[in-house]
Every structure is written in C-alpha cells, then in structure tokens.
Design an enzyme around this catalytic site. Structure first.
Site, PDB file in Angstrom:
ATOM      1  N   GLU A 161       3.553  51.452  98.321  1.00 42.94           N
ATOM      2  CA  GLU A 161       3.188  50.813  97.050  1.00 42.94           C
ATOM      3  C   GLU A 161       4.421  50.297  96.311  1.00 42.94           C
ATOM      4  O   GLU A 161       4.363  49.264  95.623  1.00 42.94           O
ATOM      5  CB  GLU A 161       2.403  51.785  96.177  1.00 42.94           C
ATOM      6  N   ASN A 182      -6.040  51.357  89.934  1.00 42.67           N
ATOM      7  CA  ASN A 182      -5.893  50.192  90.801  1.00 42.67           C
ATOM      8  C   ASN A 182      -7.248  49.732  91.330  1.00 42.67           C
ATOM      9  O   ASN A 182      -7.524  48.533  91.410  1.00 42.67           O
ATOM     10  CB  ASN A 182      -4.962  50.532  91.966  1.00 42.67           C
ATOM     11  N   TRP A 201     -14.023  27.284  87.900  1.00 41.60           N
ATOM     12  CA  TRP A 201     -13.656  28.153  86.785  1.00 41.60           C
ATOM     13  C   TRP A 201     -13.805  27.405  85.468  1.00 41.60           C
ATOM     14  O   TRP A 201     -13.116  26.404  85.226  1.00 41.60           O
ATOM     15  CB  TRP A 201     -12.214  28.643  86.936  1.00 41.60           C
ATOM     16  N   TRP A 225      -3.203  39.125  90.138  1.00 40.33           N
ATOM     17  CA  TRP A 225      -4.324  38.276  89.728  1.00 40.33           C
ATOM     18  C   TRP A 225      -4.444  37.057  90.645  1.00 40.33           C
ATOM     19  O   TRP A 225      -5.554  36.671  91.036  1.00 40.33           O
ATOM     20  CB  TRP A 225      -4.160  37.842  88.268  1.00 40.33           C
ATOM     21  N   TRP A 241      -8.792  32.830  86.197  1.00 39.45           N
ATOM     22  CA  TRP A 241      -8.072  34.087  86.387  1.00 39.45           C
ATOM     23  C   TRP A 241      -6.976  34.286  85.346  1.00 39.45           C
ATOM     24  O   TRP A 241      -6.623  35.433  85.015  1.00 39.45           O
ATOM     25  CB  TRP A 241      -7.472  34.154  87.794  1.00 39.45           C
TER      26      TRP A 241
END
Length: 561
Positions: free
Chosen positions: A343, A413, A378, A454, A431
């Site tokens: 991570e 997460n 969008w 994102w 977004w």
C-alpha cells in the site's frame, strides 16, 4: 566591529510537519551555522475564510503544526509560524507576525458549503497567488534576519504537485532578489528515491511500477538522520516563537467533539503518529492480520490509520517502512506485513504520477489521451450531489460511508471505492466533484493520492480497466453482511431486517411499520436504482466479509440506457 553570527533558514511546508527524517534540517546542519530558523507559512487552503478544507481537517493541520513546534523546541530550537495579513508587514525582528493558529479553525464546514461545480479544480491562479505571497513573506523575514545575522542559506524541500511546486519556484525568485543561496533538498514524500525513476520512464500501471521497484532492490531511500540537539533560534526570534507557542490553547478545534463511532480517534502530529505505529505494530500486533482485516469498516484496528499522518508529513513513508522492517526482523513477517509495504508503494506511485502529469491530475479528462471517454455522460445535478454529500441517497451502504466522512473526516478504503464508483457510474456526476469533496473533508487528503484514486475509479487514470464498477448492493452484503456498519451510521434503519438492510425499499408497508421506518419520510427512497443491483437483492454473503479479490467484488460498468 563585532562579526555577525550565521543563521540558516529551513522552510517547513504543510506536507512535511515533522522533525525526524527531515531533509531541510539535514541540509541546514551541513552548513554548521550558529543559528537555525525553522519557518512555516500557514497555507491558504487551511485559512477559514473561503477554505477548501473542513473545520476538522483545519484543526488536524493546526495541531500538526503545534506538534512540530513542540518537537523542535525539544531539540533546542523553535518554529516561527507566519501568516498572510492584510494589515501590512512587520517593521522589525521583534515584530515578526506569528500565527496563534486560532484563525485556522473557526468557521464550521457544513454540507451546505459544498464545493463549487464550476470552479477549476486545479485553481492555478489561487495557487500562484498564495505561492507568491508566502515566498514574499518569507523573504521579508529573511531580510530582517540578515540585519543581525549572516544568512548562509534558505533550505526548502522539492515537491511533486503543481501547487507546491509554484511555491518552490516563487521562493527561488524571492531569494535570487536577495542574492541569497537557496538549497532545494531532495523530495522526501516517497519511500522510493525521488530520482529513482524518471517521469518519462514511469510505467503506465501500478503493477509494472511495483515489479520494477521490487526487482531493483535498491530504490528505497535512506532516512535523513537528524540529531536530538539542533542549533538555537537567534535571540531576536526567540520571543516571537515563544509567544506563538504560549498563545496556543485547546481552543482550536475544541468545538469538534470526537464522535465515539470514529475509526480515527487519534491526535495529530509526529508524536501521535509514532505512538500509532507502536500500537499497531508491537503493542497489538494488528499488523500481522492487516491483509485480512483491511476491508473491514468499524473500529480502529482494521487498518493502520496512518494515512492522515502521512498526508501532513507527521511521519514519512520511509520511517514507516524502516519500523516495519524492524518489526519483521524481531517478530517475523508475513503476507500482511508485506501488504502494508504494498500500500505504501501504491501511495508512491500516485506521487510519481502527480509529478509526471502536473495539472492533468486535476482535469476532468484525467491523464489519459483517449477521446473515447465516459465524461460525455457526466452532468452536474445539484439534487443528486447534495444527496451524495449528506448521505441521503437512499442506498444505505453509500449513505453510511458518506455520513462517516462528514462526521469524522475518515472513511475506509472499501467505502471510498464504493461511494466514488456510485457517484461516477450510477449518479453520472463528474468525478472532480467527488474529488473536491474528499479534499475538503478527508483528514488524509493529499493531492496525488486523492485525485489519482478518483481518476482510477472514473476510468480516466491508470486503471487498465476503464469500465470498473462497484456494485454497491453486492459490496454492502459482502463487507457488511449483518448491516452493523449501516446501522451504526444510519440509526434510523436500526430495526430493519438484515435481509433488506442494503435495499430497504424492498420492504412492504407492514415491514416498514414493524421496522419503524417510513420510506420517503424517515429515510429516503433510492435516488437511483441500477439494473445491476437487482440480482443481488436476495443474495446472501454472510461470513464472506473481508474478501479482497477484486474479481469477486467488482464488476464491469453497466450499460447506460
């Protein structure tokens, strides 16, 4: 005529609020100056008026600055905190304007103060304006300091993102006008050496990046060793720094009561970061089960909770890695200890992406060059966006996560992936709206990780699959099979049967009455309902919580009608 004593100035930025593993301090110490002056300019993004950060995030920042001041005082020096002022500049060293940090956290952030959908996400003009102002403020103080000391150099850390790079560039120009030496130290934001991979050779996917790093074996940087005793502040600045320190009180953030449900009830700063690592590693050994628990949703121990500390630089990724290696040497390593490193490398990758692509990190089209993208679908819809940010979409798993974010500044997460996918794929909202809302409220907001993630979910970043879709019904049942998380954050659903806790709109009128729920009154009806959800309404995944294989939990983006 007495000879002036020498001084070196260290500029500490908002994302590097620590004394240990600190590149600017190490660079300064090599000059052997008589005095060391650490300076920090309060970043405009954390000032209450028009702030892009919530009250809770501003308070965490303010506490991190206070912690840095304490750490430096303990090492024999101090921190001079400067703040932009409309009242004019100081006239002398004893009048250096220092911030009590009381203004950093004064105006509450509410859902009604949502991000502006028409605002440029990158906001370059504002960034350049602050950079020029902050650099000018430092130049003023350095010029005043040079009247009583010989200033050997000013040290500042190199950066990865455009906003922070604007500041470094502005400082270069300001010091050139003063004919002073500026030392730009290596970037210490990453675990991997800042120059280990040139931007043009950065792999297109994380897996390629990770394999490159792991096969190399020598890409991790060494810690910057900082002694326990540092040169003092010049006498003329001791009073300013001590006045700032003594003016601090518990007033900042006092109105922010800790929500007892919070998964992040920790204090801010370097000391708190190291205490958290000690707790997670050696006191509880929770690190040994990290890979299996990291997808859980409730409590402090399901994940490391180090991201807010990393975001503000209260601790470095290299320090975390170093302590992880020490833990493995003493207690042994396993798949979970490796997964924490995994991570950290994800975080590094986004840092390198931010450095490579600059302002593209904030653009709606992302870092991709393809024109066949889904952004044409969008459209900004204020009703849908308000429902999303306040946790009133009528989809319990989404609402629970969004309420946790608003109340605590933290979200798992697993939750972030789901609410992001829901915003982009199910609500068809840009977004960038979600990224800016996360920037405002997440304690661990850091530009590269936030905007990079994102873009990844939206299909305009580094995800090799542009149609990745999180089915929020199946995800809710997989990761919250008993509905405990939903009921924790949506108490109006506390009596809803487990069988329909993730799709309460399937209840009959009698079931609603028995559950003390009136759909459309006490809890909203779903703002949307995707066809892909329906096959999971009766699906039970009891006992499957924590599975981490994306192929089992993530589907392809549903076709739009």
């Amino acid at each position: 005529m007495s000879i002036k004593k020498s001084a070196v100035v260290c500029v500490m930025q908002w994302n590097s609020l620590r004394a240990s593993d600190q590149p600017v301090l190490q660079a300064a110490l090599k000059l052997n100056s008589d005095y060391l002056v650490a300076m920090h300019v309060v970043d405009r993004q954390f000032v209450a008026a028009g702030s892009r950060a919530s009250e809770r995030r501003r308070a965490f920042y303010a506490a991190s600055v206070r912690s840095l001041q304490t750490q430096l005082v303990q090492r024999g020096t101090g921190l001079v905190v400067l703040e932009e002022s409309s009242s004019g500049s100081s006239n002398g060293l004893n009048e250096v304007r220092v911030s009590s940090v009381s203004s950093i956290s004064s105006a509450p952030a509410t859902a009604s103060s949502a991000v502006n959908p028409s605002e440029d996400t990158a906001n370059p003009s504002s960034a350049k304006s602050f950079s020029a102002s902050a650099a000018s403020l430092i130049a003023q103080k350095v010029a005043l300091l040079s009247e009583t000391c010989r200033v050997d150099a000013v040290c500042v850390e190199d950066q990865n993102t455009v906003h922070e790079l604007h500041f470094v560039d502005a400082l270069k120009k300001a010091m050139a006008k003063l004919n002073l030496k500026l030392i730009v130290t290596p970037n210490a934001q990453t675990l991997v050496k800042h120059n280990a991979i040139a931007s043009k050779y950065l792999p297109d996917t994380f897996t390629q990046f990770r394999l490159t790093v792991e096969k190399s074996g020598n890409m991790y940087r060494e810690l910057f060793q900082i002694p326990s005793k540092l040169p003092p502040l010049p006498p003329a600045l001791e009073q300013a720094a001590s006045q700032w320190h003594s003016s601090l009180s518990n007033e900042t953030g006092a109105s922010l009561e800790m929500d007892p449900r919070s998964a992040f009830p920790f204090a801010a700063g370097e000391k708190a970061a190291l205490q958290r690592i000690q707790n997670y590693f050696t006191q509880t050994h929770a690190i040994k089960t990290y890979k299996g628990t990291r997808n859980e949703l409730i409590g402090t121990q399901y994940s490391s909770k180090l991201s807010p500390f990393l975001a503000f630089g209260c601790v470095s990724a290299s320090t975390v890695h170093n302590l992880l290696q020490q833990y493995e040497a003493t207690h042994g390593g396993n798949e979970s200890t490796y997964w924490l490193l995994f991570e950290l490398l994800w975080r590094d990758y986004f840092q390198f992406i931010g450095k490579k692509y600059g302002s593209q990190l904030y653009h709606l089209r992302g870092i991709t060059t393809s024109t066949e993208r889904i952004e044409s679908t969008w459209k900004y819809n204020p009703r849908k966006f308000e429902a999303w940010i306040t946790g009133h979409t009528g989809i319990p798993f989404v609402d629970a996560n969004m309420r946790e974010l608003l109340q605590t500044g933290f979200m798992s997460n697993r939750g972030r992936q789901n609410v992001a996918s829901f915003l982009v794929r199910d609500l068809n909202l840009p977004w960038t709206l979600g990224a800016k809302w996360f920037e405002k409220h997440l304690l661990d907001h850091e530009p590269c990780s936030n905007y990079g993630n994102w873009q990844y979910v939206a299909g305009v970043g580094n995800d090799p699959r542009s149609d990745r879709y999180f089915n929020v019904i199946k995800q809710g049942k997989d990761y919250d099979p008993e509905g405990a998380y939903v009921k924790l954050w949506c108490p109006e659903l506390k009596n809803v049967p487990v069988s329909v806790i993730h799709c309460p709109w399937k209840m009959s009128f009698d079931e609603q009455k028995a559950s003390e729920v009136a759909l459309g009154v006490t809890y909203p009806l779903p703002i949307v309902e995707a066809d892909a959800w329906k096959k999971h309404y009766a699906y039970s995944t009891k006992g499957k919580v924590g599975k981490a294989n994306p192929s089992e939990t993530v589907g392809r983006r549903p076709k739009r009608k």
